[in-house]
Scaffold this motif. Sequence first.
Motif, PDB file in Angstrom:
ATOM      1  N   ALA A  59      40.895  51.957  39.472  1.00 22.01           N
ATOM      2  CA  ALA A  59      40.846  53.136  40.353  1.00 22.01           C
ATOM      3  C   ALA A  59      41.657  52.944  41.626  1.00 22.01           C
ATOM      4  N   GLY A  60      42.007  51.669  41.931  1.00 18.72           N
ATOM      5  CA  GLY A  60      42.884  51.441  43.078  1.00 18.72           C
ATOM      6  C   GLY A  60      42.357  50.482  44.124  1.00 18.72           C
ATOM      7  N   ILE A  61      41.551  49.492  43.695  1.00 15.80           N
ATOM      8  CA  ILE A  61      41.048  48.485  44.636  1.00 15.80           C
ATOM      9  C   ILE A  61      41.603  47.112  44.261  1.00 15.80           C
ATOM     10  N   GLY A  62      42.184  46.437  45.240  1.00 21.38           N
ATOM     11  CA  GLY A  62      42.597  45.048  45.093  1.00 21.38           C
ATOM     12  C   GLY A  62      41.608  44.173  45.845  1.00 21.38           C
ATOM     13  N   HIS A  63      41.310  42.994  45.313  1.00 21.78           N
ATOM     14  CA  HIS A  63      40.253  42.160  45.890  1.00 21.78           C
ATOM     15  C   HIS A  63      40.719  40.711  46.005  1.00 21.78           C
ATOM     16  N   ILE A  64      40.857  40.250  47.236  1.00 19.45           N
ATOM     17  CA  ILE A  64      41.085  38.824  47.506  1.00 19.45           C
ATOM     18  C   ILE A  64      39.699  38.255  47.789  1.00 19.45           C
ATOM     19  N   PRO A  65      39.085  37.536  46.840  1.00 18.24           N
ATOM     20  CA  PRO A  65      37.670  37.171  46.976  1.00 18.24           C
ATOM     21  C   PRO A  65      37.432  36.047  47.973  1.00 18.24           C
ATOM     22  N   GLN A  66      36.200  36.009  48.471  1.00 24.02           N
ATOM     23  CA  GLN A  66      35.803  34.998  49.440  1.00 24.02           C
ATOM     24  C   GLN A  66      35.835  33.604  48.827  1.00 24.02           C
ATOM     25  N   ASP A  67      35.446  33.487  47.568  1.00 25.62           N
ATOM     26  CA  ASP A  67      35.440  32.204  46.859  1.00 25.62           C
ATOM     27  C   ASP A  67      36.519  32.255  45.792  1.00 25.62           C
ATOM     28  N   ARG A  68      37.678  31.664  46.096  1.00 23.60           N
ATOM     29  CA  ARG A  68      38.814  31.772  45.170  1.00 23.60           C
ATOM     30  C   ARG A  68      38.556  31.066  43.850  1.00 23.60           C
TER      31      ARG A  68
ATOM     32  N   GLU B 227      47.206  40.451  43.735  1.00 20.21           N
ATOM     33  CA  GLU B 227      46.513  41.660  44.184  1.00 20.21           C
ATOM     34  C   GLU B 227      47.451  42.633  44.890  1.00 20.21           C
ATOM     35  N   VAL B 228      48.348  42.123  45.721  1.00 21.44           N
ATOM     36  CA  VAL B 228      49.278  42.993  46.442  1.00 21.44           C
ATOM     37  C   VAL B 228      50.276  43.630  45.478  1.00 21.44           C
ATOM     38  N   ASP B 229      50.705  42.874  44.469  1.00 27.32           N
ATOM     39  CA  ASP B 229      51.684  43.384  43.514  1.00 27.32           C
ATOM     40  C   ASP B 229      51.155  44.593  42.741  1.00 27.32           C
ATOM     41  N   ARG B 230      49.832  44.690  42.605  1.00 24.95           N
ATOM     42  CA  ARG B 230      49.239  45.823  41.901  1.00 24.95           C
ATOM     43  C   ARG B 230      49.289  47.100  42.719  1.00 24.95           C
ATOM     44  N   ASP B 231      49.652  46.994  44.004  1.00 27.88           N
ATOM     45  CA  ASP B 231      49.816  48.149  44.893  1.00 27.88           C
ATOM     46  C   ASP B 231      48.538  48.992  44.980  1.00 27.88           C
ATOM     47  N   PRO B 232      47.394  48.368  45.346  1.00 26.12           N
ATOM     48  CA  PRO B 232      46.137  49.121  45.397  1.00 26.12           C
ATOM     49  C   PRO B 232      46.072  50.035  46.613  1.00 26.12           C
ATOM     50  N   ASP B 233      45.269  51.087  46.511  1.00 21.84           N
ATOM     51  CA  ASP B 233      45.062  51.979  47.651  1.00 21.84           C
ATOM     52  C   ASP B 233      44.198  51.314  48.715  1.00 21.84           C
ATOM     53  N   LEU B 234      43.254  50.474  48.269  1.00 23.12           N
ATOM     54  CA  LEU B 234      42.392  49.730  49.180  1.00 23.12           C
ATOM     55  C   LEU B 234      42.497  48.252  48.845  1.00 23.12           C
ATOM     56  N   LEU B 235      42.895  47.445  49.826  1.00 23.55           N
ATOM     57  CA  LEU B 235      42.931  45.995  49.650  1.00 23.55           C
ATOM     58  C   LEU B 235      41.752  45.391  50.416  1.00 23.55           C
ATOM     59  N   ILE B 236      40.870  44.720  49.692  1.00 27.42           N
ATOM     60  CA  ILE B 236      39.760  44.013  50.318  1.00 27.42           C
ATOM     61  C   ILE B 236      40.149  42.545  50.430  1.00 27.42           C
ATOM     62  N   ALA B 237      40.265  42.070  51.658  1.00 23.33           N
ATOM     63  CA  ALA B 237      40.689  40.685  51.912  1.00 23.33           C
ATOM     64  C   ALA B 237      39.512  39.937  52.542  1.00 23.33           C
ATOM     65  N   ALA B 238      38.809  39.160  51.728  1.00 22.87           N
ATOM     66  CA  ALA B 238      37.640  38.423  52.203  1.00 22.87           C
ATOM     67  C   ALA B 238      38.034  36.978  52.474  1.00 22.87           C
ATOM     68  N   GLN B 239      37.966  36.592  53.732  1.00 21.95           N
ATOM     69  CA  GLN B 239      38.363  35.236  54.135  1.00 21.95           C
ATOM     70  C   GLN B 239      39.749  34.882  53.582  1.00 21.95           C
TER      71      GLN B 239
END
Length: 509
Positions: A332-341, A415-427
Motif C-alpha cells: 500500500a506504500g509503507i517502507g520500514h527500516i526496523p529497530q532490530d535489523r 526500502e528507499v528504492d521501493r519509493d514508499p509514500d511513508l518511510l518509517i525509520a526506527a533507530q
Amino acid sequence: MDYVIEMLGIRKEFPGIVANNNVTLQVKKGEIHALLGENGAGKSTLMNVLFGLYQPEKGEIKVKGKSVQISNPNIANDLGIGMVHQHFMLVNTFTVTENIILGGEPSRFGKINMKEAENNVREISEKYGLSVDPSAKISDISVGMQQRAEILKTLYRGAEILIFDEPTAVLTPQEIKELSAIMKSLVNEGKSIILITHKLKEIMEICDRVTVIRKGEGIGTVNVSDTNPNELASLMVGREVLFRTEKTPAAPKEDVLAVKDLTVKDSRQVTVVDSLNLAIKAGEIVGLAGVDGNGQTELIEAITGLRKSDSGSILLNGKEISQLKPRKISEAGIGHIPQDRHKHGLVLDFPIGENMVLQTYYQKPFSKKGIMNFKGIYEHAEKLIKEFDVRTPSSETQARALSGGNQQKAIIGREVDRDPDLLIAAQPTRGLDVGAIEFIHKRIIEQRDKGKAVLLLSFELDEIINLSDTIAVIYEGKIVAVVDPKETNEQELGLLMAGSKRREEGEIT
C-alpha cells in the motif's frame, strides 16, 4: 613504555577481503583505550583476533610483554582477557548466575553449588557497582542489565583486560551514563579497557587514548586530551565531516498517515498505546521522541502490521490499513527500516543480494509464474550496493558477514528504492559511525524533499532535533506534546519525555 597488550603488525584476511592490514595497537595498564573506525573498518575483527576467535595471517601479540599465541577464547581468558560482545552471548532461559558460571561451574561431589556461585556473583556485582540480581532470568531483565551480566561474566573469570564491542549501541542515555561510571570504576581498580566505538562524544568523555583504523589499516594513536571530535572524525573517514544536518524548510502538504484513537496492547495484554492520535503529512519528517518502553515500538508494529491494534484506525492516504497483513501494508506504500535489523530487517543466512528483494521477490522482474529470476535479483542488488555504498566482497556474501553499518545501509537501500509514500525509520543510525550517519540523514531528507512522509523514531535527541520538521513526544502510550524543533531543546524534551512537563498549544521556550 610498559603495555599490557601489544598487537604488532596484525594482518587478517577473509575470502575476497583484507580486514586488517599491518595494524598495531598498544594498550597501557589502567587506561580506557578507544578503537575508533567506520563500520566495517576492521575494529571487531582485530579484537576477535585478540580474543582468539580468529587467527591472524601475520603479526605478533604480546600480553604484559610476553609473546603469546591465542588460538581460542579459553586461552584469552587464562591470559586475563575478557570480551563483552556487541550481540550478547547469553542463554535467555538461564539466570544471570547460570550464564556467568556456564562452562566453569563450581561443583562439590559432582553437584553444582549454586548458592556459592550466586554469592560470588553478588560480591563481584556489589564491588563494581553493577547492581545485578544473580537469580534473575535473562529474559526478564533489560538490555542494560543483560550487558552488566556480560561484564560480570568476564570479571568472574578473572579478566584484567576487558574488550567492549560497541557497548552503548543498544542502551538508553541513562544506561550509557551508568556504563561510563562502571568503566571508570573498573580502571580505578587497575583493569584496562579497550572500547570499540565510533561515538566521538563518548571517546572525549571517558577515554585516555584512541587508535584509529580506516579501511583495515592503522591510521595512528593520539591522546584524547590532544584532539577534538572534528579531528577524530576526519581521521576516521578520511575527509571533513559535517556535524549538522543541512536541509531546506519543509513544505508539508496533505496527510499521508493519520492515526486516530489507536489503542494497542502488548504480549501481556497491557495497554501500551493509549487512544493515540498522530498525523504525518507529505513532505515532512515527524520525529517520535520518548524514553524506550513508552509504546513507540508497539505503535510502529501496529502501523506496519506486525502487531494487531485493539481499537482506533490507521489511515494511509485516506484508506484504512489497520486490519491488513504486513505484505498488503507494504504494497500500500509503507517502507520500514526496523529497530532490530537482525530480527526484522534481514535473513542473516541469505546472501545480501537476496535480502535486497525481501519485500518484492514475488513481483516482476524478480519472479515470473513462481520462478525466481536470480540474474535479475543480483543485477538489481549490485545497483543498490553501489548506490548506497554497501561495503561487501560481493552481492552473494551472507548478510551476517557484513558489519552492522553495511547491513543497515542495505536495508535502507532496499526500502528507499521501493519509493514508499511513508518511510518509517526506527533507530536508522543505531550503531553507525559519523560518516554513515551523515549519508543516511541525507537519504532520509531526500525522501522528504521528494514529497514523501517520514516517521523517525530515535532515542538520540540530537538526531530528533536536527532531522525532524515536527517532534511528537510520546509518554505512557500517548502523544503529550507536538513541538517545533526550532522552538525546543534537549532539556525541555527530556522533561516532556519523563512526563514531568506538559506543553500547551502555542507555548514557546
